[in-house]
Design a protein around this motif. Structure first.
Motif, PDB file in Angstrom:
ATOM      1  N   ARG A 341       4.906  66.712  36.243  1.00  0.00           N
ATOM      2  CA  ARG A 341       5.755  67.788  35.746  1.00  0.00           C
ATOM      3  C   ARG A 341       6.284  67.457  34.350  1.00  0.00           C
ATOM      4  O   ARG A 341       6.772  66.372  34.092  1.00  0.00           O
ATOM      5  N   VAL A 344      10.056  65.395  33.188  1.00  0.00           N
ATOM      6  CA  VAL A 344      10.718  64.504  34.142  1.00  0.00           C
ATOM      7  C   VAL A 344      10.039  63.140  34.218  1.00  0.00           C
ATOM      8  O   VAL A 344      10.245  62.394  35.177  1.00  0.00           O
ATOM      9  N   TYR A 361      18.984  64.125  35.599  1.00  0.00           N
ATOM     10  CA  TYR A 361      17.596  63.830  35.938  1.00  0.00           C
ATOM     11  C   TYR A 361      17.310  64.142  37.405  1.00  0.00           C
ATOM     12  O   TYR A 361      16.291  64.761  37.742  1.00  0.00           O
ATOM     13  N   VAL A 365      14.590  67.597  39.006  1.00  0.00           N
ATOM     14  CA  VAL A 365      13.356  67.510  39.783  1.00  0.00           C
ATOM     15  C   VAL A 365      13.394  68.593  40.858  1.00  0.00           C
ATOM     16  O   VAL A 365      14.180  68.507  41.802  1.00  0.00           O
ATOM     17  N   SER A 367      11.644  69.457  43.467  1.00  0.00           N
ATOM     18  CA  SER A 367      11.476  69.050  44.861  1.00  0.00           C
ATOM     19  C   SER A 367      12.744  68.407  45.403  1.00  0.00           C
ATOM     20  O   SER A 367      13.082  68.571  46.581  1.00  0.00           O
ATOM     21  N   ASN A 368      13.439  67.677  44.550  1.00  0.00           N
ATOM     22  CA  ASN A 368      14.667  67.022  44.991  1.00  0.00           C
ATOM     23  C   ASN A 368      15.745  68.059  45.308  1.00  0.00           C
ATOM     24  O   ASN A 368      16.499  67.915  46.268  1.00  0.00           O
ATOM     25  N   ILE A 490       9.485  61.104  45.285  1.00  0.00           N
ATOM     26  CA  ILE A 490       9.622  61.875  44.042  1.00  0.00           C
ATOM     27  C   ILE A 490      10.598  61.234  43.059  1.00  0.00           C
ATOM     28  O   ILE A 490      10.960  61.850  42.061  1.00  0.00           O
ATOM     29  N   MET A 491      11.010  59.989  43.339  1.00  0.00           N
ATOM     30  CA  MET A 491      11.927  59.287  42.454  1.00  0.00           C
ATOM     31  C   MET A 491      11.405  57.884  42.134  1.00  0.00           C
ATOM     32  O   MET A 491      10.887  57.199  43.017  1.00  0.00           O
ATOM     33  N   HIS A 572       6.145  72.372  44.573  1.00  0.00           N
ATOM     34  CA  HIS A 572       6.542  71.465  43.491  1.00  0.00           C
ATOM     35  C   HIS A 572       6.352  69.990  43.859  1.00  0.00           C
ATOM     36  O   HIS A 572       6.446  69.127  42.988  1.00  0.00           O
ATOM     37  N   ASP A 576       5.811  66.531  41.286  1.00  0.00           N
ATOM     38  CA  ASP A 576       6.958  65.637  41.135  1.00  0.00           C
ATOM     39  C   ASP A 576       6.622  64.215  41.587  1.00  0.00           C
ATOM     40  O   ASP A 576       7.147  63.247  41.038  1.00  0.00           O
ATOM     41  N   ALA A 580       6.990  60.847  39.191  1.00  0.00           N
ATOM     42  CA  ALA A 580       7.647  59.603  39.598  1.00  0.00           C
ATOM     43  C   ALA A 580       6.703  58.419  39.461  1.00  0.00           C
ATOM     44  O   ALA A 580       7.111  57.325  39.051  1.00  0.00           O
TER      45      ALA A 580
END
Length: 601
Positions: A341, A344, A361, A365, A367-368, A490-491, A572, A576, A580
């Motif tokens: 993405r 990010v 941040y 995102v 998805s988060n 995703i992180m 998403h 994402d 990450a």
């Protein structure tokens, strides 16, 4: 520390149980049964009761074999003794917090009578604790990414037990409310630390399953608090019930200090199946920065990079080499060459981000945001129902506290099964190439939970309602392992603590208001706002339950909304995950970490 437990039996000489032996040689349960055999042999000297003594000995042997088989089966399922130890300890930490909430539900009738309060006041007790926890999670997340995590949670658990004792000494409702604020501040530590520890200790491909095991602590803790507080308050008072809950916290704090070393960040301490020991961070050499990364010399001070600055995926990009711990999700994302993405992918070490940058941040995102809102709605419904479950069952179905508690425990047991099976099925679907399984399965489970809960709550027969409640409990718990594992996907790993803090902060705000909102809505439909007068037997009037019935039906909308949000947001997820991964490869967690305050031992 050497502790000796002596069998307190009159006239029977049995050797003491040495806790050093428990740790180093013979398991505790086996020593216990050996002591029972010794008791049987000692009693056998009396001819009149010799048959009883032999019966005790045979019974001890049978129980010992069953316990050993059960322990071996659990260890085999989880994947080894070291993994089982970590799962049990982390689950126990979650159990403490949920046990407190379950206890409030169990002693609610006694609190109402003793302190002259009602539904809204009971809801407020849970709400203020949750709001304080939410406020404390942001600083807790920042500390988690920099300090010794096991030491943080060990101290928090010990202080939590002391605060529970103080709450038992509350002279009035106002004092109890203030103490609940302190309890909430302490539980703020657990969310970020447990998420970060789980990510560093377990392989990504098994995280849904592992989260399923750990989250059983949350459910078992609620049942434990409900059962123990209910029984103790019925036998003594609600004050004794709260004090009793403090005892396990001191035991757990000691066990965390003794048995859970601080793992290395970035996966060097990761526990594969069959692992026997946990490798502490202090026992490992720091990893060298990977060639070609921007971590070594310090990247540009921008927060993110755009598509022209080295996006992952796309037709022109090369597939990066696999990481040692590559999840099925990431492997499938790379196989499909999914574009990361735009905006990010971090251009500097995540640890260099300040408070506001970190927050921006995390919520940038998509998805988060989906995971935050959906899990918040699920916990909102669960928290409200958990608080008023006993009051509703007693009043609507005209049963006593014992029967109501038994039903609640049954639903809790079904929820445990949902958490375990939900995690395993999600990981199985991932291995079969279903990249969105960690979101699709939770969405379906939330819808099914709403469908089966409705006829149960509308039924006037407890016998008819119980099967619906059991299935609903199973389905409400099933989404959590997948959603919790997805948030780590995703992180970047160096953002896990702060990302979980932001997620828990936003989720806890909504969840904390659940008991209060449930209580307020119930008053609109006929529930009394204060002093509704529980009888001495603990059975509530039908009018009070009548106010809760339409409340439960209305709040089912939270589960349906959660399912809709997850389904819409699943598109998403893969991009994402790719973003990450791009940040993780630029700034590997094991390379040149920021100083970890508080040591690593």
């Amino acid at each position: 520390m050497r502790v000796t437990l002596v069998a307190a039996s009159s006239g029977i000489g049995t050797p003491p149980i040495d806790t050093d032996d428990m740790d180093n040689r013979t398991p505790f349960h086996r020593q216990l049964f050996e002591r029972l055999r010794a008791v049987g042999e000692g009693v056998a000297d009396g001819e009149a009761i010799e048959p009883v003594a032999h019966l005790v000995e045979r019974g001890a042997e049978v129980v010992e074999r069953q316990v050993e088989r059960g322990v071996e089966a659990v260890v085999e399922t989880v994947g080894g003794r070291a993994r089982t130890r970590v799962v049990v300890l982390l689950a126990a930490v979650l159990a403490l917090s949920s046990a407190d909430t379950g206890a409030i539900s169990a002693i609610a009738p006694k609190l109402e009578t003793s302190l002259h309060i009602g539904n809204v006041d009971i809801g407020l007790l849970v709400t203020v604790s949750g709001l304080t926890a939410a406020a404390g999670m942001l600083p807790a997340g920042w500390v988690t990414d920099r300090w010794n995590r096991t030491r943080l949670v060990t101290v928090a658990v010990a202080i939590w037990g002391a605060a529970e004792i103080v709450s038992a000494l509350s002279p009035d409702y106002a004092f109890l409310l203030v103490v609940r604020l302190a309890l909430g501040a302490l539980t703020a530590v657990t969310g970020p630390t447990l998420a970060s520890l789980t990510g560093d200790l377990f392989p990504a491909r098994e995280r849904s399953q592992i989260y399923g095991y750990i989250l059983t602590g949350e459910l078992l803790g609620a049942g434990f608090g409900l059962l123990v507080a209910g029984l103790v308050s019925a036998w003594a008072t609600w004050r004794v019930a709260l004090a009793v809950l403090a005892v396990p916290s001191f035991v757990l704090s000691w066990e965390l200090h003794k048995r859970l070393p601080e793992p290395a960040r970035g996966g060097q301490s990761r526990l594969e199946r069959g692992a026997e020991e946990i490798v502490a961070a202090e026992d490992l050499e720091p990893a060298e920065p990977a060639a070609g990364t921007a971590a070594a010399a310090g990247g540009a001070p921008t927060a993110a990079m755009g598509p022209d600055s080295g996006q992952v995926g796309g037709a022109a990009a090369e597939t990066p080499p696999p990481r040692p711990d590559e999840s099925p999700v990431l492997r499938e994302v790379r196989r499909r060459r999914v574009d990361a993405r735009e905006g990010v992918i971090l251009d500097r070490d995540p640890l260099q981000l300040g408070w506001w940058e970190s927050f921006r941040y995390v919520v940038a995102v998509p998805s988060n945001v989906t995971l935050i809102v959906a899990s918040a709605l699920g916990y909102f419904f669960f928290g409200g129902v958990e608080t008023f479950a006993l009051i509703y069952i007693e009043g609507h179905y005209h049963v006593g506290q014992g029967a109501a508690t038994l039903v609640a425990l049954g639903v809790g047991a079904a929820a445990v099964g949902g958490a375990v099976l939900g995690g395993r099925v999600t990981d199985l679907e991932l291995r079969h190439g279903h990249i969105e399984a960690r979101l699709a399965i939770p969405a379906a489970a939330f819808i099914l939970a709403a469908i089966v809960f409705l006829p149960g709550v509308l039924s006037s027969s407890l016998v008819v309602a119980v099967p619906f409640f059991l299935v609903a409990g199973f389905c409400i718990a099933a989404p959590n392992p997948g959603l919790d594992a997805a948030r780590l996907d995703i992180m970047p790993s160096r953002m896990w603590g702060r990302a979980e803090a932001v997620r828990s902060f936003l989720r806890s705000i909504l969840q904390s208001f659940a008991p209060l909102i449930f209580g307020l809505v119930s008053t609109v439909f006929g529930g009394r706002s204060a002093g509704f007068g529980a009888s001495g037997s603990g059975v509530h009037g039908h009018g009070q339950a009548a106010g809760l019935q339409p409340t439960f039906v209305i709040m089912l909308g939270a589960l349906l909304a959660a399912a809709f949000i997850i389904w819409r947001g699943r598109k998403h997820y893969s991009v994402d995950v790719a973003a990450a991964d791009a940040t993780e490869r630029r700034f590997p967690a094991g390379a040149k970490e920021a100083p970890a305050h508080g040591g690593s031992g």
